[in-house]
Enzyme design. Structure first.
Site, PDB file in Angstrom:
ATOM      1  N   LYS A   1     -38.405  -1.041 -27.096  1.00 45.16           N
ATOM      2  CA  LYS A   1     -38.204  -2.317 -26.808  1.00 45.16           C
ATOM      3  C   LYS A   1     -39.110  -3.293 -27.857  1.00 45.16           C
ATOM      4  O   LYS A   1     -38.455  -4.451 -28.131  1.00 45.16           O
ATOM      5  CB  LYS A   1     -38.575  -2.804 -25.355  1.00 45.16           C
ATOM      6  CG  LYS A   1     -37.887  -2.043 -24.358  1.00 45.16           C
ATOM      7  CD  LYS A   1     -36.312  -2.046 -24.328  1.00 45.16           C
ATOM      8  CE  LYS A   1     -35.517  -1.139 -23.673  1.00 45.16           C
ATOM      9  NZ  LYS A   1     -34.269  -0.837 -23.824  1.00 45.16           N
TER      10      LYS A   1
ATOM     11  N   LYS B   1     -45.107  -5.147 -20.559  1.00 44.85           N
ATOM     12  CA  LYS B   1     -43.950  -4.201 -20.282  1.00 44.85           C
ATOM     13  C   LYS B   1     -43.802  -2.745 -21.243  1.00 44.85           C
ATOM     14  O   LYS B   1     -44.502  -2.901 -22.220  1.00 44.85           O
ATOM     15  CB  LYS B   1     -42.745  -5.113 -20.993  1.00 44.85           C
ATOM     16  CG  LYS B   1     -42.260  -6.352 -20.197  1.00 44.85           C
ATOM     17  CD  LYS B   1     -41.198  -7.087 -21.097  1.00 44.85           C
ATOM     18  CE  LYS B   1     -40.676  -8.245 -20.102  1.00 44.85           C
ATOM     19  NZ  LYS B   1     -39.537  -8.786 -20.713  1.00 44.85           N
TER      20      LYS B   1
ATOM     21  N   GLY C   1     -34.911  -1.675 -16.863  1.00 42.71           N
ATOM     22  CA  GLY C   1     -34.662  -1.606 -15.490  1.00 42.71           C
ATOM     23  C   GLY C   1     -35.709  -1.825 -14.710  1.00 42.71           C
ATOM     24  O   GLY C   1     -35.833  -1.560 -13.550  1.00 42.71           O
ATOM     25  N   GLY C   2     -36.820  -2.514 -15.401  1.00 34.91           N
ATOM     26  CA  GLY C   2     -38.210  -3.163 -14.570  1.00 34.91           C
ATOM     27  C   GLY C   2     -39.173  -1.944 -14.478  1.00 34.91           C
ATOM     28  O   GLY C   2     -40.196  -2.388 -13.813  1.00 34.91           O
TER      29      GLY C   2
ATOM     30  N   LYS D   1     -27.729  -4.931 -10.796  1.00 35.82           N
ATOM     31  CA  LYS D   1     -26.851  -5.871 -10.631  1.00 35.82           C
ATOM     32  C   LYS D   1     -25.745  -5.902  -9.564  1.00 35.82           C
ATOM     33  O   LYS D   1     -25.285  -4.790  -9.376  1.00 35.82           O
ATOM     34  CB  LYS D   1     -26.110  -6.287 -12.261  1.00 35.82           C
ATOM     35  CG  LYS D   1     -26.761  -6.590 -13.253  1.00 35.82           C
ATOM     36  CD  LYS D   1     -26.013  -6.333 -14.651  1.00 35.82           C
ATOM     37  CE  LYS D   1     -27.255  -6.623 -15.631  1.00 35.82           C
ATOM     38  NZ  LYS D   1     -26.754  -6.144 -16.990  1.00 35.82           N
TER      39      LYS D   1
ATOM     40  N   GLU E   1     -29.232  -9.236 -24.356  1.00 38.19           N
ATOM     41  CA  GLU E   1     -29.589  -9.669 -23.182  1.00 38.19           C
ATOM     42  C   GLU E   1     -30.691 -10.977 -23.635  1.00 38.19           C
ATOM     43  O   GLU E   1     -31.638 -10.471 -24.301  1.00 38.19           O
ATOM     44  CB  GLU E   1     -30.264  -8.833 -22.383  1.00 38.19           C
ATOM     45  CG  GLU E   1     -29.404  -7.720 -21.732  1.00 38.19           C
ATOM     46  CD  GLU E   1     -30.342  -6.725 -20.989  1.00 38.19           C
ATOM     47  OE1 GLU E   1     -29.502  -5.880 -20.093  1.00 38.19           O
ATOM     48  OE2 GLU E   1     -31.313  -6.957 -20.649  1.00 38.19           O
TER      49      GLU E   1
ATOM     50  N   GLU F   1     -33.597  -7.861 -24.596  1.00 40.10           N
ATOM     51  CA  GLU F   1     -33.285  -6.316 -25.065  1.00 40.10           C
ATOM     52  C   GLU F   1     -31.841  -6.477 -25.451  1.00 40.10           C
ATOM     53  O   GLU F   1     -31.099  -7.161 -25.282  1.00 40.10           O
ATOM     54  CB  GLU F   1     -33.328  -5.514 -23.581  1.00 40.10           C
ATOM     55  CG  GLU F   1     -34.608  -5.510 -22.893  1.00 40.10           C
ATOM     56  CD  GLU F   1     -34.420  -4.479 -21.679  1.00 40.10           C
ATOM     57  OE1 GLU F   1     -33.486  -3.743 -21.493  1.00 40.10           O
ATOM     58  OE2 GLU F   1     -35.529  -4.556 -21.098  1.00 40.10           O
TER      59      GLU F   1
ATOM     60  N   ARG G   1     -24.454   0.153 -25.857  1.00 33.92           N
ATOM     61  CA  ARG G   1     -23.005   0.534 -24.916  1.00 33.92           C
ATOM     62  C   ARG G   1     -22.195  -0.388 -24.436  1.00 33.92           C
ATOM     63  O   ARG G   1     -22.457  -1.624 -24.373  1.00 33.92           O
ATOM     64  CB  ARG G   1     -23.796   1.448 -23.711  1.00 33.92           C
ATOM     65  CG  ARG G   1     -24.214   0.710 -22.919  1.00 33.92           C
ATOM     66  CD  ARG G   1     -24.717   1.199 -21.308  1.00 33.92           C
ATOM     67  NE  ARG G   1     -25.304   0.466 -20.513  1.00 33.92           N
ATOM     68  CZ  ARG G   1     -26.198  -0.281 -20.345  1.00 33.92           C
ATOM     69  NH1 ARG G   1     -27.273   0.151 -21.232  1.00 33.92           N
ATOM     70  NH2 ARG G   1     -26.426  -1.140 -19.246  1.00 33.92           N
TER      71      ARG G   1
HETATM   72  C1  MV4 Z   1     -39.260 -11.016 -18.098  1.00 39.58           C
HETATM   73  C2  MV4 Z   1     -39.162 -11.714 -16.981  1.00 39.58           C
HETATM   74  C3  MV4 Z   1     -39.943 -13.064 -17.101  1.00 39.58           C
HETATM   75  N1  MV4 Z   1     -40.725 -13.094 -18.394  1.00 39.58           N
HETATM   76  N2  MV4 Z   1     -40.021 -11.176 -18.929  1.00 39.58           N
HETATM   77  C4  MV4 Z   1     -36.807  -7.247 -15.981  1.00 39.58           C
HETATM   78  C5  MV4 Z   1     -36.136  -6.218 -16.278  1.00 39.58           C
HETATM   79  C6  MV4 Z   1     -36.499  -6.264 -17.963  1.00 39.58           C
HETATM   80  N3  MV4 Z   1     -35.121  -5.867 -18.489  1.00 39.58           N
HETATM   81  C7  MV4 Z   1     -37.277  -7.611 -17.985  1.00 39.58           C
HETATM   82  N4  MV4 Z   1     -37.152  -8.371 -16.936  1.00 39.58           N
HETATM   83  C8  MV4 Z   1     -37.958  -9.259 -17.037  1.00 39.58           C
HETATM   84  N5  MV4 Z   1     -38.543  -9.892 -17.844  1.00 39.58           N
HETATM   85  C9  MV4 Z   1     -40.694 -12.384 -19.101  1.00 39.58           C
HETATM   86  N6  MV4 Z   1     -41.324 -12.667 -20.295  1.00 39.58           N
HETATM   87  C10 MV4 Z   1     -38.515 -11.480 -15.937  1.00 39.58           C
HETATM   88  C11 MV4 Z   1     -37.805 -10.265 -15.891  1.00 39.58           C
HETATM   89  C12 MV4 Z   1     -37.180  -9.813 -14.503  1.00 39.58           C
HETATM   90  C13 MV4 Z   1     -35.740 -10.032 -14.535  1.00 39.58           C
HETATM   91  C14 MV4 Z   1     -34.975 -10.130 -15.595  1.00 39.58           C
HETATM   92  C15 MV4 Z   1     -33.719 -10.253 -15.697  1.00 39.58           C
HETATM   93  C16 MV4 Z   1     -32.923 -10.104 -14.392  1.00 39.58           C
HETATM   94  C17 MV4 Z   1     -33.487  -9.687 -13.391  1.00 39.58           C
HETATM   95  C18 MV4 Z   1     -35.122  -9.778 -13.216  1.00 39.58           C
HETATM   96  C19 MV4 Z   1     -35.694  -9.743 -12.176  1.00 39.58           C
HETATM   97  C20 MV4 Z   1     -36.909  -9.525 -12.207  1.00 39.58           C
HETATM   98  C21 MV4 Z   1     -37.640  -9.793 -13.448  1.00 39.58           C
END
Ligand code: MV4
Length: 429
Positions: free
Chosen positions: A93, A135, A141-142, A214, A252, A265, A269
């Site tokens: 990432k 991160k 996926g968190g 989702k 994304e 990200e 796919r």
């Molecule tokens: C973030 C964010 C807020 N600020 N980055 C969640 C999974 C991963 N793909 C990145 N994610 C997030 N990154 C910053 N700088 C909040 C999330 C996030 C989130 C993002 C998309 C969909 C659902 C989410 C649920 C919690 C946190």
């Protein structure tokens, strides 16, 4: 397209519809994924004995596995997906973010690449201001992610995130970003060809998630203006063309409350939610994936929504009990139909859902001339959907579609954090 198909399956899936409907089917092992769907030699062997020209990896398992993509190349089987180099570059990432930044795609302020020490992280956090988020570079996926609200919490968040990402991914590399409060998750579908040209197919709003899963996706997003769609689409193309991306992919973005958008990200796919894009653009993404893989160029134009579409994921889960998996026998099944109703599924009456894999058993995709009509049509389709014998997410979807804030299009990724799941009623059989 008139292309003959070969299904691969594990013994757990011997009664699945994809096995029955493919022209040929090859059993590749026992239920544990490592013995079948993640077992590269067995899949290559299945392709060789059936003389397959290409492999479509779907959206799970080996679809973003660089090693598998490389081995397909080595065995002269076209992998309908990204090259191994692309999977590696976007799978890390921090590298993906640096690559997109260099291409001129907006990114969230933060570290340039990986942090080298907790001290570096602390001073950078001080500079950009709290809250910040740590991160895992190998994450997704968190997992391996920590929000830090104040300097006092930084050291523990750093240690925990490193520990978690090391255990989960065998890679403890972390990067840092400003934390975006109450964002929307908006992704742009793109497709690129072997000449290096890419186009976009507009956005999907995937903000309705629970624990990074989702549950509902829709397009167009009720939050995105025509101008923003154009800007985000152009940014996505710029990113895709900068890496000469070939095939279908998703960029994304996080979109903040002021409608600033930032690269988050890239998924290399086809995704679960791709059908809503197909319904509103009249573009067959799987067919185009196959054409691009065969070396055909894309048309070069972009695709904008002509309709509204929404997908409800029908999972064998009990939404009134923490979405606990509910595998078992479907004793009775009725699928809704009619104009604007599409169901993608592998199940049927009498089918036994095995406990081994993902609990998604169907995708209900509805399209119509307006968002309001999509909601009414979706409620009708959900009400007509009969799945007896197991618990499903249908009652959750019915409750969501009655929520005034959801109906008004007022939602962020935090929406389900405060949703009242206890009021959901499963229909009595
Ligand atoms: C973030 C964010 C807020 N600020 N980055 C969640 C999974 C991963 N793909 C990145 N994610 C997030 N990154 C910053 N700088 C909040 C999330 C996030 C989130 C993002 C998309 C969909 C659902 C989410 C649920 C919690 C946190």
């Amino acid at each position: 397209m008139g292309v003959k198909t070969v299904a691969v399956y594990s013994t757990a899936d011997k009664d699945s519809l994809h096995v029955r409907f493919a022209d040929e089917a090859v059993c590749i092992g026992s239920p544990p994924s490592k013995d079948s769907y993640l077992n590269i030699p067995r899949i290559i062997a299945a392709a060789e004995i059936t003389n397959a020209d290409a492999i479509h990896p779907g959206y799970g398992f080996l679809s973003e596995n660089a090693e598998f993509s490389r081995i397909c190349e080595e065995y002269n089987i076209k992998f309908i997906g990204a090259s191994p180099e692309m999977i590696n570059q976007m799978g890390d990432k921090a590298t993906a973010k640096a690559t997109m930044a260099a291409a001129g795609v907006p990114i969230i302020p933060g570290s340039e690449g990986l942090l080298t020490s907790v001290e570096e992280g602390l001073s950078l956090a001080e500079e950009i201001g709290y809250p910040v988020i740590l991160k895992a570079t190998a994450g997704g996926g968190g997992r391996g992610m920590r929000i830090v609200k104040e300097p006092a919490g930084f050291k523990k968040a750093w240690d925990d995130a490193r520990q978690e990402s090391s255990a989960a991914f065998g890679n403890s590399g972390l990067y840092l970003e400003k934390f975006v409060e109450e964002p929307r998750h908006i992704e742009i579908q793109i497709i690129g060809d072997s000449t290096g040209k890419a186009c976009h197919l507009s956005e999907r709003d995937c903000s309705i998630q629970r624990r990074h899963q989702k549950l509902v996706e829709e397009t167009p997003s009720p939050f995105i203006t025509d101008e923003l769609r154009d800007q985000m689409g152009k940014a996505a193309i710029k990113g895709a063309e900068a890496i000469s991306y070939e095939g279908a992919g998703t960029i994304e973005f996080l979109v903040d409350k002021n409608r600033n958008f930032y690269f988050m990200e890239m998924n290399t796919r086809i995704q679960v939610e791709h059908p809503i894009t197909e319904e509103v653009t009249d573009f067959d993404l799987i067919k185009e994936q196959i054409k691009v893989a065969a070396g055909e160029p894309i048309s070069g134009k972009n695709y904008f929504p002509k309709l509204y579409a929404m997908e409800c994921r029908i999972n064998a889960e009990d939404p009134s009990n923490g979405f606990r998996p509910s595998p078992g026998k479907i004793v009775n099944l009725h699928l809704p139909g009619g104009k604007g109703v599409r169901i993608d599924s592998h199940v049927y009456a009498g089918y036994v859902i095995p406990p081994n894999y993902d609990s998604m058993i169907a995708k209900l995709i509805v399209s119509a001339q307006s968002r309001q009509e999509v909601i009414v049509r979706m409620k009708r389709a959900l009400a007509e959907f009969v799945i007896d014998g197991i618990k499903t997410t249908i009652p959750f979807h019915l409750a969501l579609l009655d929520d005034p804030q959801f109906v008004a299009g007022n939602f962020t990724t935090k929406f389900l954090d405060t949703f009242d799941f206890s009021s959901i009623q499963q229909e009595k059989n």
